[in-house]
Design a protein around this motif. Sequence first.
Motif, PDB file in Angstrom:
ATOM      1  N   ALA A  68       0.842  -1.203   0.000  1.00  0.00           N
ATOM      2  CA  ALA A  68       0.000   0.000   0.000  1.00  0.00           C
ATOM      3  C   ALA A  68       0.872   1.247   0.000  1.00  0.00           C
ATOM      4  O   ALA A  68       0.592   2.219  -0.712  1.00  0.00           O
ATOM      5  CB  ALA A  68      -0.895  -0.014   1.246  1.00  0.00           C
ATOM      6  N   ASN A  89       0.411   4.074  -2.849  1.00  0.00           N
ATOM      7  CA  ASN A  89      -0.071   5.434  -2.575  1.00  0.00           C
ATOM      8  C   ASN A  89       0.042   5.682  -1.073  1.00  0.00           C
ATOM      9  O   ASN A  89      -0.842   5.304  -0.296  1.00  0.00           O
ATOM     10  CB  ASN A  89      -1.528   5.532  -3.042  1.00  0.00           C
ATOM     11  CG  ASN A  89      -1.964   6.990  -3.077  1.00  0.00           C
ATOM     12  OD1 ASN A  89      -1.652   7.753  -2.151  1.00  0.00           O
ATOM     13  ND2 ASN A  89      -2.650   7.375  -4.129  1.00  0.00           N
ATOM     14  N   ILE A 115      -0.192   8.251   0.912  1.00  0.00           N
ATOM     15  CA  ILE A 115      -1.215   9.057   1.608  1.00  0.00           C
ATOM     16  C   ILE A 115      -2.448   8.176   1.866  1.00  0.00           C
ATOM     17  O   ILE A 115      -2.966   8.115   2.990  1.00  0.00           O
ATOM     18  CB  ILE A 115      -1.624  10.270   0.740  1.00  0.00           C
ATOM     19  CG1 ILE A 115      -0.413  11.094   0.324  1.00  0.00           C
ATOM     20  CG2 ILE A 115      -2.699  11.085   1.429  1.00  0.00           C
ATOM     21  CD1 ILE A 115      -0.019  12.211   1.252  1.00  0.00           C
ATOM     22  N   ALA A 116      -2.850   7.442   0.847  1.00  0.00           N
ATOM     23  CA  ALA A 116      -4.038   6.585   1.010  1.00  0.00           C
ATOM     24  C   ALA A 116      -3.749   5.501   2.040  1.00  0.00           C
ATOM     25  O   ALA A 116      -4.595   5.193   2.891  1.00  0.00           O
ATOM     26  CB  ALA A 116      -4.381   5.947  -0.338  1.00  0.00           C
ATOM     27  N   ALA A 117      -2.523   4.949   1.996  1.00  0.00           N
ATOM     28  CA  ALA A 117      -2.169   3.885   2.951  1.00  0.00           C
ATOM     29  C   ALA A 117      -2.321   4.411   4.372  1.00  0.00           C
ATOM     30  O   ALA A 117      -2.943   3.771   5.233  1.00  0.00           O
ATOM     31  CB  ALA A 117      -0.718   3.440   2.710  1.00  0.00           C
ATOM     32  N   GLU A 118      -1.802   5.616   4.591  1.00  0.00           N
ATOM     33  CA  GLU A 118      -1.874   6.174   5.955  1.00  0.00           C
ATOM     34  C   GLU A 118      -3.329   6.392   6.348  1.00  0.00           C
ATOM     35  O   GLU A 118      -3.736   6.136   7.479  1.00  0.00           O
ATOM     36  CB  GLU A 118      -1.078   7.496   6.022  1.00  0.00           C
ATOM     37  CG  GLU A 118      -1.094   8.136   7.388  1.00  0.00           C
ATOM     38  CD  GLU A 118       0.273   8.717   7.791  1.00  0.00           C
ATOM     39  OE1 GLU A 118       1.020   9.132   6.882  1.00  0.00           O
ATOM     40  OE2 GLU A 118       0.576   8.731   9.000  1.00  0.00           O
ATOM     41  N   SER A 119      -4.140   6.794   5.368  1.00  0.00           N
ATOM     42  CA  SER A 119      -5.552   7.035   5.697  1.00  0.00           C
ATOM     43  C   SER A 119      -6.299   5.730   5.907  1.00  0.00           C
ATOM     44  O   SER A 119      -7.439   5.735   6.379  1.00  0.00           O
ATOM     45  CB  SER A 119      -6.225   7.816   4.550  1.00  0.00           C
ATOM     46  OG  SER A 119      -5.441   8.962   4.305  1.00  0.00           O
ATOM     47  N   MET A 120      -5.679   4.607   5.527  1.00  0.00           N
ATOM     48  CA  MET A 120      -6.359   3.329   5.761  1.00  0.00           C
ATOM     49  C   MET A 120      -5.837   2.693   7.058  1.00  0.00           C
ATOM     50  O   MET A 120      -6.014   1.502   7.276  1.00  0.00           O
ATOM     51  CB  MET A 120      -6.104   2.374   4.579  1.00  0.00           C
ATOM     52  CG  MET A 120      -6.910   2.728   3.350  1.00  0.00           C
ATOM     53  SD  MET A 120      -8.678   2.758   3.715  1.00  0.00           S
ATOM     54  CE  MET A 120      -9.102   4.404   3.220  1.00  0.00           C
ATOM     55  N   TYR A 130      -2.996   7.809  10.434  1.00  0.00           N
ATOM     56  CA  TYR A 130      -3.324   6.394  10.649  1.00  0.00           C
ATOM     57  C   TYR A 130      -3.921   6.206  12.050  1.00  0.00           C
ATOM     58  O   TYR A 130      -4.787   5.370  12.275  1.00  0.00           O
ATOM     59  CB  TYR A 130      -2.089   5.499  10.452  1.00  0.00           C
ATOM     60  CG  TYR A 130      -1.049   5.564  11.542  1.00  0.00           C
ATOM     61  CD1 TYR A 130       0.011   6.481  11.461  1.00  0.00           C
ATOM     62  CD2 TYR A 130      -1.116   4.732  12.657  1.00  0.00           C
ATOM     63  CE1 TYR A 130       0.957   6.548  12.457  1.00  0.00           C
ATOM     64  CE2 TYR A 130      -0.168   4.810  13.661  1.00  0.00           C
ATOM     65  CZ  TYR A 130       0.860   5.721  13.567  1.00  0.00           C
ATOM     66  OH  TYR A 130       1.791   5.797  14.549  1.00  0.00           O
ATOM     67  N   THR A 189      -7.557   7.141  11.834  1.00  0.00           N
ATOM     68  CA  THR A 189      -8.346   6.043  11.220  1.00  0.00           C
ATOM     69  C   THR A 189      -8.554   4.930  12.221  1.00  0.00           C
ATOM     70  O   THR A 189      -9.642   4.357  12.322  1.00  0.00           O
ATOM     71  CB  THR A 189      -7.563   5.511   9.991  1.00  0.00           C
ATOM     72  OG1 THR A 189      -7.067   6.622   9.264  1.00  0.00           O
ATOM     73  CG2 THR A 189      -8.438   4.653   9.119  1.00  0.00           C
ATOM     74  N   PHE A 247     -11.356  10.063  -1.037  1.00  0.00           N
ATOM     75  CA  PHE A 247     -10.620  11.251  -1.502  1.00  0.00           C
ATOM     76  C   PHE A 247     -11.334  11.882  -2.690  1.00  0.00           C
ATOM     77  O   PHE A 247     -11.987  11.211  -3.474  1.00  0.00           O
ATOM     78  CB  PHE A 247      -9.190  10.863  -1.923  1.00  0.00           C
ATOM     79  CG  PHE A 247      -8.367  10.368  -0.768  1.00  0.00           C
ATOM     80  CD1 PHE A 247      -8.347   9.015  -0.437  1.00  0.00           C
ATOM     81  CD2 PHE A 247      -7.637  11.263   0.008  1.00  0.00           C
ATOM     82  CE1 PHE A 247      -7.595   8.563   0.643  1.00  0.00           C
ATOM     83  CE2 PHE A 247      -6.892  10.811   1.089  1.00  0.00           C
ATOM     84  CZ  PHE A 247      -6.878   9.459   1.410  1.00  0.00           C
ATOM     85  N   PHE A 278      -5.107   1.845  -4.667  1.00  0.00           N
ATOM     86  CA  PHE A 278      -3.802   1.174  -4.867  1.00  0.00           C
ATOM     87  C   PHE A 278      -3.856   0.550  -6.261  1.00  0.00           C
ATOM     88  O   PHE A 278      -4.276  -0.597  -6.433  1.00  0.00           O
ATOM     89  CB  PHE A 278      -3.588   0.132  -3.772  1.00  0.00           C
ATOM     90  CG  PHE A 278      -3.698   0.696  -2.374  1.00  0.00           C
ATOM     91  CD1 PHE A 278      -4.591   0.190  -1.453  1.00  0.00           C
ATOM     92  CD2 PHE A 278      -2.919   1.795  -1.995  1.00  0.00           C
ATOM     93  CE1 PHE A 278      -4.710   0.732  -0.172  1.00  0.00           C
ATOM     94  CE2 PHE A 278      -3.032   2.348  -0.717  1.00  0.00           C
ATOM     95  CZ  PHE A 278      -3.924   1.821   0.193  1.00  0.00           C
ATOM     96  N   LEU A 311      -2.703  -2.957  -7.371  1.00  0.00           N
ATOM     97  CA  LEU A 311      -3.173  -4.119  -6.583  1.00  0.00           C
ATOM     98  C   LEU A 311      -4.590  -4.481  -7.037  1.00  0.00           C
ATOM     99  O   LEU A 311      -5.290  -3.673  -7.650  1.00  0.00           O
ATOM    100  CB  LEU A 311      -3.175  -3.766  -5.083  1.00  0.00           C
ATOM    101  CG  LEU A 311      -1.841  -3.299  -4.515  1.00  0.00           C
ATOM    102  CD1 LEU A 311      -1.955  -3.112  -3.009  1.00  0.00           C
ATOM    103  CD2 LEU A 311      -0.722  -4.287  -4.838  1.00  0.00           C
ATOM    104  N   ILE A 344      -6.424  -4.290   2.568  1.00  0.00           N
ATOM    105  CA  ILE A 344      -5.467  -3.397   3.246  1.00  0.00           C
ATOM    106  C   ILE A 344      -6.175  -2.597   4.339  1.00  0.00           C
ATOM    107  O   ILE A 344      -5.658  -2.382   5.430  1.00  0.00           O
ATOM    108  CB  ILE A 344      -4.784  -2.472   2.219  1.00  0.00           C
ATOM    109  CG1 ILE A 344      -3.774  -3.272   1.396  1.00  0.00           C
ATOM    110  CG2 ILE A 344      -4.091  -1.289   2.912  1.00  0.00           C
ATOM    111  CD1 ILE A 344      -3.174  -2.558   0.228  1.00  0.00           C
TER     112      ILE A 344
END
Lengths: 389, 318, 254, 306
Positions: free
Chosen positions: B182, B186, B188-193, C74, C77, C85, C91, C94, C102
């Motif tokens: 992740a 991306n 930023i997206a990983a951190e938001s997940m 994180y 979340t 967004f 991703f 993936l 994830i």
Amino acid sequence: MNFGKKGLKLASVLMGTMLMGGVLAGCGSQADSNEIKVGANFEMTGNVANYGAATLDGLKLAIDEINDAGGVDGKKITLVTADNKSEASEAVNAATKLISDDKVSVLVGPAVTANVIAESQVATDNKVPIIAPDATSPDVTVENGKVKPFVFRSCFIDPQQGTVMAKFASENLKAKTAVIYVDNSTDYSKSLGKVFKEKFEAAGGKVLMEEAFLAKDQDFKATLTKLKTANADVIFVPAYYEEVGKIVKQARELGITAPILGTDGWDDSKVTDIAGAEALNNTYFSTHYSDKDESVKPFVEAFQKKYGHMPNVFAALGYDAGKMLADAIKRAGSADPEKIQKALEETKDLKVGTGTITMDKNHNPIKQAVILQNKDGDRVMVAKIMPEE
Amino acid sequence: MKYLRKNDCIMLAFSVVLFAVLQVLITERVLSSFWQLNLLIIGINIILAASLNLINGYTGQFSLGHAGFMAVGAYVGVVLTANFHMPFAVALIAGGIAAGFLGFLVGIPTLRLRGDYLAIATLGLGEIIRIVIMNIQYVGGAAGFKGIPHHTTFAWVFFIMLFTLFFIKNFVNSNHGRACLAIRENEIAAESMGVNTTKYKVMAFTIGAAFAGVAGGLFAHCFYLISPASFTFMQTFNYLIMVVMGGLGSITGSIAGAFVVTFISAALASWPEFRMIIYAIALILLMFYRPQGLFGYMEITNMGIFRRIFKKGETPHE
Amino acid sequence: MSELLRTENVSEVFGGLKAVTDFNIHLDRGELVGLIGPNGAGKTTAFNMLTGVYQPTTGTITFEGESIVGLKPYQVTQRGIARTFQNIRLFSELTVLENVKIAFHYHVKYGILESVFRIGRYFKEEEAIEKEAHSLLKIFHLDDKADEVAKNLPYGAQRRLEIARALAAKPKLLLLDEPAAGMNPQETKELMDMIRWIRQEFGLTILLIEHDMSLVMGICERIYVLEYGEIIAQGTPDEIKKNPEVIRAYLGGE
Amino acid sequence: MRPLTIWKELSMEVWHQVLQQLINGISLGSIYALIALGYTMIYGIIKLINFAHGDIYMVGAYIGFFAITQAHLSVVPALLISLVVTGFLGMLVERLAYKPLRHAPRISVLITAIGVSFFLEYTTMYFVSPTPRTFPAMFGDVAVTVGGIVINGQQMLILGITAVLMVILTYIVQKTKTGKAMRAASFDTETAELMGINSDRIISITFGIGSALAAVAGVLVGIYYNSIDPLMGIMPGLKAFVAAVLGGIGILPGAVVGGLILGVVEALVSGFISSTFRDAAAFAILILVLLVRPAGIFGKNTKEKV
């Protein structure tokens, strides 16, 4: 995912052909009868490629001369070259290839001490003798007191050279104080610095400062300015000509006038090109021979004819190694490595390019050393010293 | 989920067979000692390529410091075996831990950097490590460390390589591995997940460095003498080439890449003058025709005929 | 206490430019609230402050009674706020299934050694999230494309995947950033039903940024209106429709 | 009045040495700057770390060497020839190796650059043999001592030529149409193309200018240290890349400042600590700067817009 398929096909084809190639190459070509195979493991790429290439040129000259004169007992010597990329692990790789694939009877090289030591293990395991043409550090042939049976050398060793220069500094130049500037990236330079300091201080002298630089350095002004502050009677710089030329030039530019002493690494006409004849005045260095010496003339002319430029000390030592090798094979009467090893041990008063060689019990040759003085672009022989042992 | 277990067993069986075949080739001296040595080096390079792939390929952090970690593992290993006569396994593990710890220390500050800036910073760190080793006289400095016992055998290399590949494959196919993927895709997206990106970047760095350290230990004990000259950034480029040629983000790719690159330089040994020129041209042509590498993101286990052997249940990165 | 989120005079200043000033909102559990305003009003900046991407220059944000200012995204979340967004951040290399897996990251407990040696909780938890992921994908009609690589999905499906992924993080508060952007009326209608359904199904509180008035007016119980970083109006959809300030902001004053 | 007393206490000797090191550092730094400019321009426009750039510097040095020794030209014509020929070589390399990979993943183009670097190094080595070649001594005797500080002829030559080239380069980039196109392309090649800029031509010109600057640096180094060899490009190439990143990759003044800082740091470290740690110090400075300013000194740390 089509490209996956294409990738798989390409990869498996690549790997398949290679596996086949590998096994095939593995068997190697058997040594046919009428030739003696000699392995040349030299630095042909990487940062000391220039010393490797020069030694190889000298070796090739010797081998060609021998083959032109009918080879050894009618058998031609074929030289198989391998590149050790100026790296210890690759030296082992190259040596293993020469021994196991090319089935060589004798190994010559590499030029640099570290690579010879790395290779000596493989050669000893496979009982194939090595002749190290330029490595002058003592622990190439002797390890904690024990002689390495299969490692020989065709040049004198650092302790002899360091002692000669220390004696020269204290007796001939009447120097009381000295500074030492060594190349930290080579055993050759560091062990010479150690020997010089030991012998110089034993003779009553005093070493004021010890500094170091790295091979391939370009700018020495910074450290030289520091050395200048010690204003010692002599400066000892046991290193190779590429860096020495720049050091002498930059030292003179910074107004350092004291005599600068060196060792056989200085012995190359390029030193004068780099430093300039004027800067080199009042500098002395020990080396294996003087090209003004009558007995060396034939080698110098032969080299000039074949390569179009003067030989440097590496070329001369490569040539000596070639001559020593041929003589040993003749006396051994066969291409069997162990017989050649015995013959090498018994080398006595052998006339080679730069003088005569007698092998001592530590597999180091007893050879004379000369001290040359750089004077207005020329090199005058100041002293010729036979080793004490 | 039972496929997962079954596949591991198939892979294991295949590896044991491969090991037996190669071991026979060695003991019967079908392979000359030159090719035996290169077989060891291929195994070691596979460990290095796979561990570099974990950092660059799977986590997307462009690191060029791999030779530095390898050097740490090598020197710690040889000091333990040669000077303290420790058993080989202890030396390897210690080398791995030392390199891993350094990877951890180095990871924290540098992983704030991005892309090319991270590349040059890690390259710099690799060079600093090499230069520091060059100035430690205890390990022989620039002239190299002599008298290394010859411990590395084919069995050691093969089984450590196997362990590395399994470790990385299983890590990547787990929750933690997905977090790294992740981050690559991306950040930023990983951190938001809910992924703690710093933690996983440092983790990937540490694991990669540790395996590089173990590989360094194996490498050092193939030779009687090692010197800092074997751990320059040009060496790191070698491993990067293997990873990119094989395919960033594909373990099979790293294996293929390590095999092809090491084989080419070994096979070219008989033409010393042209070796580097041919190698350079091969590099340029291969990147011209396969910029994404031989395997791209794919794994061998889910392509063509292999798909039937390994039941469909696999995730593409199995 | 049914209040889930409260912000008190929160502001964000980018080098002198007041992107958002005295931003005061509150959300009760289960509410579906809209956040509307012309482009550049600071809506996405507000979202970024709520999710820890930006640290607010002043003010406090309390979620479930605790302040979440200063937390990293994180951590926010993990506390239970998930988001989508404005410009899709999937991703891309993936697969659809992996994108959703994830998001389960935080809820999976097995350690590194367990994952590497595949012992202990590895298989149990992997099977659990595999099943959950598939069920989520079914809700969003994406299950047939589970093994498809995310970047190959059509636009609408990518939008739905982003929402599915956010739900996989099992949030209490879902922040949707212009989910209907680029959708035709038919797709928007479907989205509207889906949002109502997931609020019901998962007992979620939703804060929605949207330009599509039919969607906002259709499903939001309360609406905040933002202009030049300030809240100029709040209330039920009907009140907002009639509010002169809002009309001026959107249609421009005389 | 603390600092004043320090000044007095430091003997003139130490200040003398520091200034001498500064001179050495600045001349070394300007050579790094010349090469770094090439790195930054090329990176700015196609985001490629051109590892072959150090070897183009080496080829430039050899062309200058043959111009001076074989064709017996003086310094300036030799510089011009080397500048032009290497410039074209740079364009050729871009045309053959990098243009086809315009849309390939960036890391594969990097591997191609490494391939080109090996190719340049070892073909040169094959033709001109690995032994170092020596430049005939030039400007050696000319030296100016200002308050005890020795500035020799070659250092003046380097500083002079570097300054001239900087002026020309700034003129080209700031004032000419091609310069404007280069700046536009470096921000966004696609949009630049929409504005009617032929990006391939601009990229090719950038490679030409970058390689020409590196060639000049090569010839100057040949004169300053008067010995060149086929592998001389590796370390200076890396240092120049460090300088470009230090200043903020893609920013022209950054490359110059980065180069000068690097040169001075190396001179001071070799002078006052030991030259064995010179390269380590250069990398340490880079890492420290990057930790404080992750995009280099002049680089704006653009946060990714969420």
